[in-house]
Design an enzyme around this catalytic site. Structure first.
Site, PDB file in Angstrom:
ATOM      1  CB  SER A 128       4.692  19.548 -53.029  1.00  0.00           C
ATOM      2  OG  SER A 128       4.071  21.092 -52.907  1.00  0.00           O
ATOM      3  CG  PHE A 152       4.369  25.817 -52.428  1.00  0.00           C
ATOM      4  CD1 PHE A 152       4.237  24.895 -51.436  1.00  0.00           C
ATOM      5  CD2 PHE A 152       4.563  27.064 -52.064  1.00  0.00           C
ATOM      6  CE1 PHE A 152       4.900  25.112 -50.309  1.00  0.00           C
ATOM      7  CE2 PHE A 152       4.945  27.430 -50.633  1.00  0.00           C
ATOM      8  CZ  PHE A 152       4.982  26.527 -49.906  1.00  0.00           C
ATOM      9  CB  ILE A 207      -0.668  29.172 -56.578  1.00  0.00           C
ATOM     10  CG1 ILE A 207       0.403  30.026 -56.770  1.00  0.00           C
ATOM     11  CG2 ILE A 207      -1.288  29.394 -55.067  1.00  0.00           C
ATOM     12  CD1 ILE A 207       1.538  29.867 -55.555  1.00  0.00           C
ATOM     13  CE  LYS A 208      -2.280  19.999 -54.938  1.00  0.00           C
ATOM     14  NZ  LYS A 208      -1.253  18.734 -54.442  1.00  0.00           N
ATOM     15  CB  ILE A 209      -6.506  27.055 -54.160  1.00  0.00           C
ATOM     16  CG1 ILE A 209      -5.414  28.039 -54.399  1.00  0.00           C
ATOM     17  CG2 ILE A 209      -7.682  27.658 -53.368  1.00  0.00           C
ATOM     18  CD1 ILE A 209      -5.878  29.569 -54.887  1.00  0.00           C
TER      19      ILE A 209
END
Length: 333
Positions: A37, A97, A128-130
């Site tokens: 997402s 996310f 965790i998307k960074i």
């Protein structure tokens, strides 16, 4: 790590009603093995009526808090649906996310938000998307050290890919020394290599220079794929931005052309549905290093500076996600 890991197909879309119907069916049928997402996807999803009741119940709260409540409910549900895949094979079964894109140059803030979001969601199969900025790469390293899976997003260049992999390697080496754990126990990560944006940016120039169109994104992705694999870490290359927008390309073009073992392709619904209809797909041809070097030499001779294009695309991607995030919060006011 790269041995015996096959190609995986993930879904680059999330929305509440979709999760309970088509998404659930695709996961249970093992058609897809994960999902991603981003703020632009949630901007689209949150306009649907299925969120209205929860929006009303959250009125009066801080706008970012409202957004997180809405989005986290979906992320939790996606993680729950995907959990059996993750439990069978920890290389798959994830939902990503993204942290607040406005933190892209704030490593401390990114770390704090990443830890907070991961704990709030409460599922082990959440990445965790960074964004892969300098500050973001620092944050990724710390999250891996905290045992949190990471999706390094908006990767366009060799420099970004190597910086991410070196940071992951450092974190994994520290974990091994600190905890004496085996490689298979490490938190997983993916490097999200963006593909089609290169072609949308350069195809007109390619046409004028008589260079095959819709090839730059593919060749660059294959080049970065090889870099990621060479490290032999629990990090997989994930091909993102694989939807087709306009032109004569079939919707599944970027999936078929990048159908490589060990890789993940996260695709929008139109591309997924087109690809699923193919039933059987052979591994795509992977050019040799020499072939890739010859291709990039041709691009350079056409006066296209791929490194400059990559930097421009990164900045544009960051701005796009910030704008989507801003519009989400405005819509909740």
């Amino acid at each position: 790590m790269s041995e015996n890991v096959s190609f995986s197909l993930w879904c680059d879309f999330i929305e509440r009603e979709f999760l309970e119907n088509q998404f659930k069916a695709m996961v249970e049928g093992r058609v897809i093995q994960g999902a991603t997402s981003n703020p632009a996807i949630f901007q689209q999803a949150l306009t649907n009526a299925s969120y209205q009741e929860q929006k009303e119940s959250l009125k009066g709260k801080d706008l970012k808090e409202i957004y997180e409540n809405l989005a986290i409910e979906d992320i939790k549900r996606a993680a729950e649906i995907l959990l059996p895949i993750y439990e069978d094979n920890p290389n798959d079964g994830y939902i990503s996310f993204e942290i607040d894109p406005n933190l892209c140059d704030n490593s401390k803030g990114s770390i704090e938000e990443g830890i907070r979001l991961f704990k709030s969601i409460g599922y082990p199969n959440v990445m965790i998307k960074i964004p892969a900025t300098k500050a973001g790469i620092v944050a990724m390293e710390e999250l891996i050290l905290q045992g949190i899976p990471v999706n390094a997003t908006l990767v366009f260049s060799k420099e970004q890919a190597i910086d991410c992999m070196e940071s992951f390697k450092k974190a994994y080496d520290m974990l091994k020394e600190r905890n004496k754990i085996e490689l298979k126990e490490y938190p997983r990560a993916v490097i999200s290599i963006f593909v089609s944006r290169f072609d949308r940016k350069c195809d007109e120039i390619f046409r004028d220079k008589e260079i095959p169109m819709a090839t730059l994104g593919i060749k660059n992705a294959q080049y970065l794929y090889k870099i990621v694999k060479e490290y032999s870490l629990p990090v997989r290359p994930l091909f993102a931005s694989t939807g087709v927008k306009g032109g004569d390309l079939e919707p599944s073009y970027y999936i078929k052309e990048l159908y490589h073992p060990y890789a993940i392709n996260t695709a929008p619904l139109a591309a997924l549905e087109s690809f699923i209809e193919l039933k059987v797909v052979d591994d795509a041809y992977l050019p040799s290093n020499e072939e890739l070097e010859d291709y990039f030499k041709m691009v350079k001779e056409a006066e296209i500076d791929i490194e400059a294009v990559a930097k421009e695309l990164l900045q544009q991607g960051l701005e796009d996600f910030k704008e989507a995030f801003r519009k989400i919060l405005e819509s909740l006011n």
